[in-house]
Write a protein that holds these residues in place. Sequence first.
Motif, mmCIF file in Angstrom:
data_model
loop_
_atom_site.group_PDB
_atom_site.id
_atom_site.type_symbol
_atom_site.label_atom_id
_atom_site.label_comp_id
_atom_site.label_asym_id
_atom_site.label_seq_id
_atom_site.Cartn_x
_atom_site.Cartn_y
_atom_site.Cartn_z
ATOM 1 N N GLU A 179 0.827 -1.200 0.000
ATOM 2 C CA GLU A 179 0.000 0.000 0.000
ATOM 3 C C GLU A 179 0.868 1.259 0.000
ATOM 4 O O GLU A 179 0.487 2.290 -0.545
ATOM 5 C CB GLU A 179 -0.934 0.004 1.206
ATOM 6 C CG GLU A 179 -1.955 -1.112 1.216
ATOM 7 C CD GLU A 179 -2.934 -0.997 0.065
ATOM 8 O OE1 GLU A 179 -3.291 0.139 -0.296
ATOM 9 O OE2 GLU A 179 -3.340 -2.040 -0.473
ATOM 10 N N VAL A 180 2.040 1.182 0.617
ATOM 11 C CA VAL A 180 2.983 2.308 0.598
ATOM 12 C C VAL A 180 3.613 2.424 -0.780
ATOM 13 O O VAL A 180 3.722 3.509 -1.353
ATOM 14 C CB VAL A 180 4.068 2.128 1.681
ATOM 15 C CG1 VAL A 180 5.052 3.295 1.648
ATOM 16 C CG2 VAL A 180 3.437 2.008 3.063
ATOM 17 N N VAL A 181 4.029 1.287 -1.330
ATOM 18 C CA VAL A 181 4.656 1.281 -2.656
ATOM 19 C C VAL A 181 3.699 1.835 -3.707
ATOM 20 O O VAL A 181 4.108 2.495 -4.656
ATOM 21 C CB VAL A 181 5.090 -0.156 -3.021
ATOM 22 C CG1 VAL A 181 5.701 -0.205 -4.414
ATOM 23 C CG2 VAL A 181 6.092 -0.693 -2.007
ATOM 24 N N ALA A 182 2.409 1.586 -3.530
ATOM 25 C CA ALA A 182 1.416 2.005 -4.521
ATOM 26 C C ALA A 182 1.407 3.503 -4.751
ATOM 27 O O ALA A 182 1.018 3.976 -5.817
ATOM 28 C CB ALA A 182 0.023 1.541 -4.088
ATOM 29 N N LEU A 183 1.836 4.276 -3.772
ATOM 30 C CA LEU A 183 1.786 5.728 -3.893
ATOM 31 C C LEU A 183 2.892 6.270 -4.782
ATOM 32 O O LEU A 183 2.866 7.441 -5.164
ATOM 33 C CB LEU A 183 1.865 6.367 -2.505
ATOM 34 C CG LEU A 183 0.712 6.010 -1.561
ATOM 35 C CD1 LEU A 183 0.940 6.628 -0.192
ATOM 36 C CD2 LEU A 183 -0.616 6.477 -2.146
ATOM 37 N N GLY A 184 3.889 5.457 -5.105
ATOM 38 C CA GLY A 184 4.958 5.908 -5.994
ATOM 39 C C GLY A 184 5.865 6.946 -5.388
ATOM 40 O O GLY A 184 6.505 7.715 -6.098
ATOM 41 N N ARG A 185 5.940 7.014 -4.049
ATOM 42 C CA ARG A 185 6.790 7.984 -3.375
ATOM 43 C C ARG A 185 8.102 7.319 -2.976
ATOM 44 O O ARG A 185 8.304 6.123 -3.195
ATOM 45 C CB ARG A 185 6.061 8.526 -2.132
ATOM 46 C CG ARG A 185 4.682 9.061 -2.454
ATOM 47 C CD ARG A 185 4.009 9.763 -1.282
ATOM 48 N NE ARG A 185 3.957 9.006 -0.062
ATOM 49 C CZ ARG A 185 2.992 9.147 0.855
ATOM 50 N NH1 ARG A 185 2.017 10.010 0.646
ATOM 51 N NH2 ARG A 185 3.009 8.451 1.962
ATOM 52 N N ASP A 216 8.976 7.016 0.086
ATOM 53 C CA ASP A 216 8.800 6.507 1.446
ATOM 54 C C ASP A 216 9.048 5.006 1.502
ATOM 55 O O ASP A 216 8.785 4.274 0.541
ATOM 56 C CB ASP A 216 7.383 6.787 1.936
ATOM 57 C CG ASP A 216 7.078 8.269 2.032
ATOM 58 O OD1 ASP A 216 8.036 9.060 2.088
ATOM 59 O OD2 ASP A 216 5.893 8.630 2.049
ATOM 60 N N GLN A 217 9.522 4.559 2.652
ATOM 61 C CA GLN A 217 9.722 3.140 2.901
ATOM 62 C C GLN A 217 8.710 2.653 3.930
ATOM 63 O O GLN A 217 8.469 3.322 4.938
ATOM 64 C CB GLN A 217 11.134 2.872 3.423
ATOM 65 C CG GLN A 217 12.233 3.077 2.385
ATOM 66 C CD GLN A 217 12.106 2.071 1.238
ATOM 67 O OE1 GLN A 217 11.946 0.875 1.469
ATOM 68 N NE2 GLN A 217 12.175 2.566 0.015
ATOM 69 N N PRO A 218 8.088 1.484 3.699
ATOM 70 C CA PRO A 218 7.138 0.956 4.685
ATOM 71 C C PRO A 218 7.865 0.356 5.881
ATOM 72 O O PRO A 218 8.895 -0.295 5.732
ATOM 73 C CB PRO A 218 6.382 -0.123 3.901
ATOM 74 C CG PRO A 218 7.318 -0.547 2.824
ATOM 75 C CD PRO A 218 8.143 0.665 2.481
ATOM 76 N N MET A 219 7.338 0.590 7.061
ATOM 77 C CA MET A 219 7.895 0.018 8.275
ATOM 78 C C MET A 219 6.775 -0.564 9.113
ATOM 79 O O MET A 219 5.739 0.077 9.299
ATOM 80 C CB MET A 219 8.645 1.071 9.085
ATOM 81 C CG MET A 219 9.417 0.486 10.271
ATOM 82 S SD MET A 219 10.297 1.747 11.233
ATOM 83 C CE MET A 219 8.951 2.455 12.194
ATOM 84 N N PRO A 220 6.927 -1.793 9.601
ATOM 85 C CA PRO A 220 5.871 -2.400 10.416
ATOM 86 C C PRO A 220 5.642 -1.623 11.699
ATOM 87 O O PRO A 220 6.577 -1.095 12.296
ATOM 88 C CB PRO A 220 6.395 -3.811 10.692
ATOM 89 C CG PRO A 220 7.862 -3.747 10.455
ATOM 90 C CD PRO A 220 8.083 -2.695 9.423
ATOM 91 N N PHE A 221 4.391 -1.557 12.112
ATOM 92 C CA PHE A 221 3.993 -0.767 13.275
ATOM 93 C C PHE A 221 3.022 -1.601 14.096
ATOM 94 O O PHE A 221 1.920 -1.918 13.641
ATOM 95 C CB PHE A 221 3.328 0.533 12.807
ATOM 96 C CG PHE A 221 3.752 1.759 13.564
ATOM 97 C CD1 PHE A 221 5.086 2.061 13.740
ATOM 98 C CD2 PHE A 221 2.806 2.622 14.091
ATOM 99 C CE1 PHE A 221 5.486 3.204 14.417
ATOM 100 C CE2 PHE A 221 3.190 3.768 14.773
ATOM 101 C CZ PHE A 221 4.542 4.055 14.938
#
Length: 376
Positions: free
Chosen positions: A316-322, A324-329
């Motif tokens: 879902e983070v990758v989908a934005l094309g930014r 940013d890196q996803p990190m588990p929370f």
Amino acid sequence: MALFSRRKKSVDQPDVEPQASVDTPVEHAGTPEAPAESVPAVGISVQAFRGVGAEAGPEMALPSEEEGAATDAPVAARPRSGASTDLPAEPAAQPVPRLPLAPAAPPEQTHTVDGLVDNVLLRVALAELEEGAGNDQLLGVMRQSLQGHLYLRVHGDAREQISEGKPLSVGVIRDGDRSFMLAYSSGAALQASVQGAEDAAATSAIAQPATSVYQQVITGGFTGIILDSSSAPHRAVFPVELLQKALDQADAEMAVKTLLAAPRDEQTPVRVAEALAKKRSWVAINDGSGGQPVGIAEARTTDGRRFLQIFSHPLEVVALGRKDQPMPFEPEQLAKVLSDHDEIAGVLVDIAGPSIAIEREDLSAVLVLAVDLGDD
């Protein structure tokens, strides 16, 4: 799980017979749907997941009001119908995200063949694929496939096989030592695979949760799965390693994604909050480029209120094309951030769509975790 058994040669008007939800074993020696030469090349590998879903790092702080937002794209990537908040659209000058996006509101339940309810989000994502689709587009299909159901084509009567405790004889394409399970996003895609087949009259279909189907591919010794095999170029091939990686980083029940894709009512925000209080989510961390402080991505409404961006899966983070890196929370981390930052008005979940904005007043299931931590 719903079962659809066809007694006619045509699938235009199938007989619909819903069955109880069960886990169904899959027979690896399924009936091939097509000769080996029709097997499409695997266009995506597990390497496409490189850098996605890293291990949890140190606790990341939200930037202060003076420092500004933690990301350079804090608002929705394009206007979305039915949005739950008054987030403005991103300026037209911004680059278009690489992965298929979706409206904030869940899709209406539709069917392209009477009696077979389509997985609309997946069907639409596949429809955006073109010949030679790259990893980014295919990851977009993977993202939207992680909720809802898939149809499996079964040789013979699926209902009878289940009642007798037999493994399902599912549609398979073989190419030497490689074998790919076949699954479909919609009645039309399933219909296309049956058209002209000699065994069409002896074919039935079964609908199962997508994550359950993926798990069966992994445990069944398949090379991978082909979605909508007869709908080229609007089909996708996922190797088993990619499915394993996606499931490793997913909530087994896909609780949040399932709620976001389903019809909503006034209690939906509370139910999503309850799921966030029980399941690990993800946040987007920027890289500190452009002089920005490193921190968790947030969004701001037109009236200046701040919403923390939360994601159900790293894709879902990758989908934005930014950048940013996803990190588990973990739920406790989310509770602490919200508790420590009273100025945060709520959370915005899965901004690539379907998405939902949850006000602080509906996040009591999460916020109580911070109280429990304080008691400890």
